[in-house]
Design an enzyme around this catalytic site. Structure first.
Site, PDB file in Angstrom:
ATOM      1  N   SER A 190      84.689  53.852  33.312  1.00 32.94           N
ATOM      2  CA  SER A 190      84.144  54.067  34.659  1.00 32.94           C
ATOM      3  C   SER A 190      82.665  53.729  34.791  1.00 32.94           C
ATOM      4  O   SER A 190      82.233  53.268  35.842  1.00 32.94           O
ATOM      5  CB  SER A 190      84.375  55.516  35.078  1.00 32.94           C
ATOM      6  OG  SER A 190      83.841  56.411  34.121  1.00 32.94           O
ATOM      7  N   HIS A 218      90.148  52.992  37.429  1.00 36.25           N
ATOM      8  CA  HIS A 218      89.330  51.907  37.992  1.00 36.25           C
ATOM      9  C   HIS A 218      89.986  50.536  37.881  1.00 36.25           C
ATOM     10  O   HIS A 218      89.430  49.546  38.357  1.00 36.25           O
ATOM     11  CB  HIS A 218      87.957  51.887  37.303  1.00 36.25           C
ATOM     12  CG  HIS A 218      87.177  53.129  37.567  1.00 36.25           C
ATOM     13  ND1 HIS A 218      86.351  53.265  38.655  1.00 36.25           N
ATOM     14  CD2 HIS A 218      87.139  54.313  36.913  1.00 36.25           C
ATOM     15  CE1 HIS A 218      85.822  54.477  38.646  1.00 36.25           C
ATOM     16  NE2 HIS A 218      86.285  55.131  37.589  1.00 36.25           N
ATOM     17  N   LYS A 249      90.161  55.463  44.508  1.00 35.38           N
ATOM     18  CA  LYS A 249      89.193  54.384  44.297  1.00 35.38           C
ATOM     19  C   LYS A 249      89.663  53.138  45.056  1.00 35.38           C
ATOM     20  O   LYS A 249      89.555  53.110  46.266  1.00 35.38           O
ATOM     21  CB  LYS A 249      88.977  54.194  42.810  1.00 35.38           C
ATOM     22  CG  LYS A 249      88.569  55.571  42.205  1.00 35.38           C
ATOM     23  CD  LYS A 249      88.057  55.538  40.844  1.00 35.38           C
ATOM     24  CE  LYS A 249      87.933  56.925  40.243  1.00 35.38           C
ATOM     25  NZ  LYS A 249      87.058  57.859  40.946  1.00 35.38           N
TER      26      LYS A 249
HETATM   27  C1  LIG Z   1      88.406  57.260  34.658  1.00 35.22           C
HETATM   28  C2  LIG Z   1      88.538  58.311  35.724  1.00 35.22           C
HETATM   29  N1  LIG Z   1      89.561  59.166  35.663  1.00 35.22           N
HETATM   30  C3  LIG Z   1      89.730  60.117  36.590  1.00 35.22           C
HETATM   31  C4  LIG Z   1      88.852  60.243  37.637  1.00 35.22           C
HETATM   32  C5  LIG Z   1      89.078  61.339  38.621  1.00 35.22           C
HETATM   33  O1  LIG Z   1      89.764  60.840  39.730  1.00 35.22           O
HETATM   34  P1  LIG Z   1      89.717  61.604  41.107  1.00 35.22           P
HETATM   35  O2  LIG Z   1      88.405  61.272  41.738  1.00 35.22           O
HETATM   36  O3  LIG Z   1      90.887  61.083  41.863  1.00 35.22           O
HETATM   37  O4  LIG Z   1      89.830  63.063  40.819  1.00 35.22           O
HETATM   38  C6  LIG Z   1      87.772  59.357  37.741  1.00 35.22           C
HETATM   39  C7  LIG Z   1      86.803  59.391  38.852  1.00 35.22           C
HETATM   40  O5  LIG Z   1      86.330  60.253  39.403  1.00 35.22           O
HETATM   41  C8  LIG Z   1      87.600  58.383  36.756  1.00 35.22           C
HETATM   42  O6  LIG Z   1      86.560  57.554  36.800  1.00 35.22           O
END
Ligand SMILES: Cc1ncc(COP(=O)(O)O)c(C=O)c1O
Length: 399
Positions: A190, A218, A249
């Site tokens: 990320s 992502h 996203k």
């Molecule tokens: C790699 C990754 N996994 C999980 C999440 C969490 O996702 P969410 O924002 O839908 O809770 C994020 C981002 O916030 C992320 O970058």
């Protein structure tokens, strides 16, 4: 600061709060919420200013797409604003079935299970599959939701250096635990925008019997010929792996999912506490998510434009000395190191009408503060050029 072990006892709560905030400010690590006054797009309004937005994860520009809005509004009219219960009680409305079928198709797996968020998905998946006596091998740069889930599972955790398959192999072979083994990794990292070495990881998990869990938050919608994410990008199909993703996203909305075999999904329905003990998503969100998958599959040109912009930006910034790995993702980290330097660069860009907040510890390791530039399919090349000129000007002026 007086701590809990201090014979005088801990600081009273109000003093502790004031002291901690002051310390964050002194270290350049203080964060504040910024209010946006318009919908997400290539540019947004903040107060009376319009600024180019280079920090959103709305990579395909779907969050304010009229078709997404229509899908959400129709669902509100037909189904109301909430589902009224957790999915295992009475919250599992038919829109879930449509959405999970769409996810299975996008990810080319047997089944999918939708959760309230990507965070909730990682917590649900990892804590229901690994427990005391098991071993989780986790990439050093995995997302915080994976880190938290691993800790919550109470399994033994071994962190391997970022993308280092050799180190992972050594840990795997030298393990002392007799429990089951899980390898967990971001698909697209990320904060760095680079990819997990998936061909090697799938081979290693197959050979060792470890369960491979890939969080493609992502990558989904963004990479791969069909927008299927990191498996699609590498042309891999691994029916025994478990893919995690999020709708928050590139898919422009909210919610998370696990995509895997039908048996694995059945297991998660029966064990994932973040699914069992949490209310289902609102109908508007479920409908928008299904619409996003339809658009992703039918409109590859959004992805192509995004990739052209990403290459253009990487090419333009390379000569400034940033080490930018070639890659297909729209996440481009400008690592400046020092937190205060990241704050200064961000403030300079802000004055130039460009919004890229500084990313500092604990989100990234100490000494690796950065501006995490992210692009959207709504940007035009002129927008990217404006960003490049502003960054060049900053460094030309000697910061
Ligand atoms: C790699 C990754 N996994 C999980 C999440 C969490 O996702 P969410 O924002 O839908 O809770 C994020 C981002 O916030 C992320 O970058």
């Amino acid at each position: 600061m007086k701590s809990a072990d201090d014979p005088r006892g801990p600081l009273p709560w109000p003093d502790y709060i004031v002291h901690t905030i002051r310390e964050l400010k002194e270290r350049g690590l203080y964060r504040q919420l910024k209010i946006l006054d318009s919908a997400p797009g290539a540019a947004v309004k903040v107060g009376r200013r319009s600024v180019l937005l280079f920090c959103s994860n709305d990579y395909l520009g779907l969050a304010a797409d009229p078709r997404m809005k229509t899908a959400a509004v129709r669902a509100v009219r037909a189904w109301g604003t909430g589902v009224g219960a957790s999915r295992l009680i009475s919250g599992n409305i038919a829109l879930y079935r449509t959405l999970e079928q769409a996810v299975s198709k996008l990810k080319r797996v047997e089944a999918a299970l939708v959760f309230a968020s990507g965070y909730a998905t990682n917590v649900g998946v990892i804590t229901s599959l690994a427990g005391p006596g098991d071993l989780i091998l986790s990439d050093a740069l995995n997302h915080a939701s994976i880190v938290d889930a691993c800790r919550l599972s109470k399994a033994e955790i071994a962190v391997y250096p970022h993308r280092d398959v050799h180190a992972l192999e050594v840990l795997l072979r030298g393990r002392s635990t007799r429990g089951r083994v899980m390898i967990v990794t971001d698909g697209v990292f990320s904060m760095d925008g680079d990819l997990a070495p998936l061909p090697e990881l799938t081979a290693l998990s197959r050979e060792s019997g470890a369960l491979l869990v890939v969080d493609d938050a992502h990558g989904t919608g963004v990479i791969g010929p069909n927008g299927g994410g990191v498996f699609d990008y590498f042309g891999l199909k691994d029916p025994s792996a478990l893919q995690v993703g999020t709708f928050s996203k590139a898919l422009g909305s909210l919610g998370g999912f696990a995509a895997a075999s039908a048996q694995m999904v059945d297991f998660l329905v029966n064990h994932a506490r973040s699914l069992i003990y949490s209310t289902g998503l609102p109908p508007s969100v479920l409908a928008a998510n299904a619409e996003a998958i339809r658009i992703i599959i039918e409109e590859p040109n959004r992805r192509k434009h995004l990739h052209r912009l990403s290459s253009h930006l990487r090419d333009a910034l390379g000569p400034l000395g940033f080490s930018l790995a070639e890659g297909p993702t729209p996440i481009i980290p400008l690592v400046v190191g020092d937190a205060e330097e990241a704050v200064r660069l961000s403030a300079y860009l802000w004055d130039e009408g460009i919004f890229v907040p500084p990313i500092r510890p604990p989100t990234v390791p100490e000494g690796q503060s950065r501006l995490r530039v992210s692009l959207s399919a709504l940007h035009r090349q002129e927008d990217v050029d404006r960003l490049v000129y502003a960054i060049k000007d900053y460094f030309r002026q000697g910061s």
